[in-house]
Design a protein around this motif. Sequence first.
Motif, PDB file in Angstrom:
ATOM      1  N   GLU A  68      68.721  65.241  83.242  1.00  0.00           N
ATOM      2  CA  GLU A  68      69.860  64.999  82.099  1.00  0.00           C
ATOM      3  C   GLU A  68      70.464  66.162  82.093  1.00  0.00           C
ATOM      4  O   GLU A  68      69.978  67.376  82.285  1.00  0.00           O
ATOM      5  CB  GLU A  68      69.125  64.868  80.954  1.00  0.00           C
ATOM      6  CG  GLU A  68      68.408  63.695  80.592  1.00  0.00           C
ATOM      7  CD  GLU A  68      67.421  63.393  79.271  1.00  0.00           C
ATOM      8  OE1 GLU A  68      67.946  64.377  78.231  1.00  0.00           O
ATOM      9  OE2 GLU A  68      66.725  62.635  79.055  1.00  0.00           O
ATOM     10  N   TYR A  88      73.740  62.364  83.656  1.00  0.00           N
ATOM     11  CA  TYR A  88      72.656  62.579  84.416  1.00  0.00           C
ATOM     12  C   TYR A  88      73.154  63.013  85.881  1.00  0.00           C
ATOM     13  O   TYR A  88      73.985  62.429  86.414  1.00  0.00           O
ATOM     14  CB  TYR A  88      71.837  61.126  84.441  1.00  0.00           C
ATOM     15  CG  TYR A  88      71.293  60.824  83.275  1.00  0.00           C
ATOM     16  CD1 TYR A  88      70.255  60.993  82.938  1.00  0.00           C
ATOM     17  CD2 TYR A  88      72.132  59.988  82.324  1.00  0.00           C
ATOM     18  CE1 TYR A  88      69.790  60.673  81.523  1.00  0.00           C
ATOM     19  CE2 TYR A  88      71.960  59.525  81.095  1.00  0.00           C
ATOM     20  CZ  TYR A  88      70.292  60.071  80.661  1.00  0.00           C
ATOM     21  OH  TYR A  88      70.235  59.687  79.338  1.00  0.00           O
ATOM     22  N   ASP A 114      64.559  66.627  81.717  1.00  0.00           N
ATOM     23  CA  ASP A 114      65.182  66.448  80.426  1.00  0.00           C
ATOM     24  C   ASP A 114      66.160  67.780  80.379  1.00  0.00           C
ATOM     25  O   ASP A 114      66.180  68.755  81.416  1.00  0.00           O
ATOM     26  CB  ASP A 114      64.285  66.530  79.161  1.00  0.00           C
ATOM     27  CG  ASP A 114      63.493  67.630  79.025  1.00  0.00           C
ATOM     28  OD1 ASP A 114      63.591  68.572  79.574  1.00  0.00           O
ATOM     29  OD2 ASP A 114      62.507  67.452  78.335  1.00  0.00           O
ATOM     30  N   SER A 115      66.838  67.753  79.168  1.00  0.00           N
ATOM     31  CA  SER A 115      67.907  68.937  78.928  1.00  0.00           C
ATOM     32  C   SER A 115      67.119  70.069  78.957  1.00  0.00           C
ATOM     33  O   SER A 115      67.701  71.479  79.063  1.00  0.00           O
ATOM     34  CB  SER A 115      68.744  68.548  77.748  1.00  0.00           C
ATOM     35  OG  SER A 115      68.049  68.414  76.701  1.00  0.00           O
TER      36      SER A 115
END
Length: 732
Positions: A219, A224, A354-355
Amino acid sequence: MHAMTHAPSAPTRQRWMFLAVLLTIAALILSACSAKIETQLGLESAEKGTRTILVSFNMKDNQDKVKGGTQALDASVRKHLPEGLEYEGIQSEGDKARATFKVSFSSVDEYHSKVTSLLKASGSDIKPQISIVNSDQGLVQGIQVKENFSSGDLLGWLPEALVVDGVVSASNKNSVLSSSDETTVKFGEKEVKNSGGSKISAKDVQDRGFRNVILDVKEKDGGYDVAISFVAKEIMNTETAAAVDAYLNQVKPEGSELKKGLESSQAKAYAPSASTASAKEEVGRTLTFSASSIEDLGSGLKKLFGASSTDFSASREVVAKDNTFTVQKKISGLLDCSLLCSPNGDGLTLTIVDSNDKSYMVDPEGRASSSRSGGSSTLIAVDRVSSRQIEMKSMKVATSLGLDGSMEARFLYAFPTEDVAGAEQKLKDVFAGGSNDETEVRQDGDSTIVSVKVRGKDQNEFNQRLNEYMPDSKVTVTRPGGYHPFGSDYTVTPEIKLSSKLGNYYSAPFEFTFKAPTFSSLDQQKVDAANSLAKNSQHVQLTVNGGELSVKTDRGVSSTSGLTVPASGLSMTDVIVDAVIVGLLLLILILLFLFRKKIAAARAKGRERRAASAAALGAAAGVATGYGATQADAQNGYPAQGGYAAQNGYAAQSGYPAQNTAYAAGDDSPTQVFTPQHGLNYGENEPTKAMPAYDAQAAQPAQPTQPVQPGQTAQQPVQPNQFGADDGDVLQ
């Protein structure tokens, strides 16, 4: 040297033989008690087919365990049959009986939906995965069928149904169905060998697929970044490499880049051994691309993997708890690598980062793990939920004071629109005020703002409503009483406890504003002096602009209780009294202006009346003295008036001359006096006239003549006494 060996003794061998016999008998007993399940999956195409489930059992062996026989079994099955499952009844042949169930479908989606319903009815938490591929394209061509559930899983509802209806006892519930399962797969008339046991895993293919397909999804900035490593089973020759490149270039997502060789360290660990540069290029391929959204990501992966069962989607939800918000993102779907992954390889591996740079490896069952351990499969169900706390962008409290004493406060909560999109109603529900407050949600650029207005007609009503919305909060206005024509100094003390609504977690930039009423003003120096602590803080900014104050800080504020707002201006009482005074003055001026002509005319008439009165008075005075018009009268245009007629004098007394007789010349008696006569205008002497006798009435001052009123007759002036007041004679 002799070799030493150990042989078990005879008693020991006998014990083992006895145990084996017992186990065999137990197995036979369990086999006799349990029903046998057979599965036949018949496919007309990759989308249409029928799953037939046959449940066989021996009634003679189970007559003591089944109450009511086959009729009771049939009635119980029909009573509890779940939706999506067809039941064709029980067929008996001697002591043997067989129940037939079917699941028919015209598409894989329909098949998946029915299987999901049956698993739920059976109390199973299995999330079904179904892949049916018959392709002459791709690197793996042919027929492939794979599922992650068995027919026993689909019939999990049956034992409990029989227990509920009293057909079998609760102690025999677990032995109703056999754990073993025979499964066959047919595609048309062709039988496809199943190697999955009770779960279907059948294939008849030409395999050029990869040993490993490693999918890394990261992400980034709301989108993405995707990197896919295709690891070959062995170093590819020219023909295989050409076929691989041709197919991958055909199915790669738009905007992606395909490179020779492997870049990921994980992929290199699975790659076949190669020492030369040219060989290293042929151990695999690397594909990279970017997706702006989860929809773009799903579209790109669906095109790449090709199988119709591939489906990738995402949903998001904002969850509110304890006045805090978290956004939950759910990525779900199915990745089917049947056209790219070798059936004999390690299959597909999916890792999501993830971020916050935290990675999760998704195993074939869809579970996410923070470690990289886990199995691989050509079929992966994706069902991952990530949550992140939503940070407020800013918080503002805008207060205002009305001249009539009314008060208002607006609470403005700003959130990133990308985080709270679709959750506007939930935001409104969480921050909404009471029944008397106004709440709205609006968009402002990239922010979503929740606005709550609290208002009261006076300080008491406002603080009551404010305390209902934000407990332990109030705003106090302190000003001197009485009338102040030019206004007075007063203070406003806002004590707003934000933590009672927001908690202590938030640290968003905060702003407090105050707007003074009309006829009031604020002074920067007074504000700074009253808030010296805040003024000296490097994180607080106090700004006065006319009648408005702004207090800003880059940190969250739990309460505004330390703030004081000095102001000066008129109160409502001051304004009303000043307005009355000014109004009266204006009214007088307006009346003077409107009636200026009438006033001027009245003044002119007044002057005329005064002149007429003066003239009448002069005329009356002339008549009373017996003279005609004086020189002044003549000059003023009045005609000479005749004097009174001569009156008979009294008889002469001894020693006195007769009345109206002039004294003889040279008479020096005391009574002979010559006095110059003065007319009405002083300075004019008439020595030829004798001074008349004293007249008391004529000596009285002249009264102004009153104008004749309508309906009245003019009155003649009273004639003065000819002989003075002392004579006692009054002549009318």
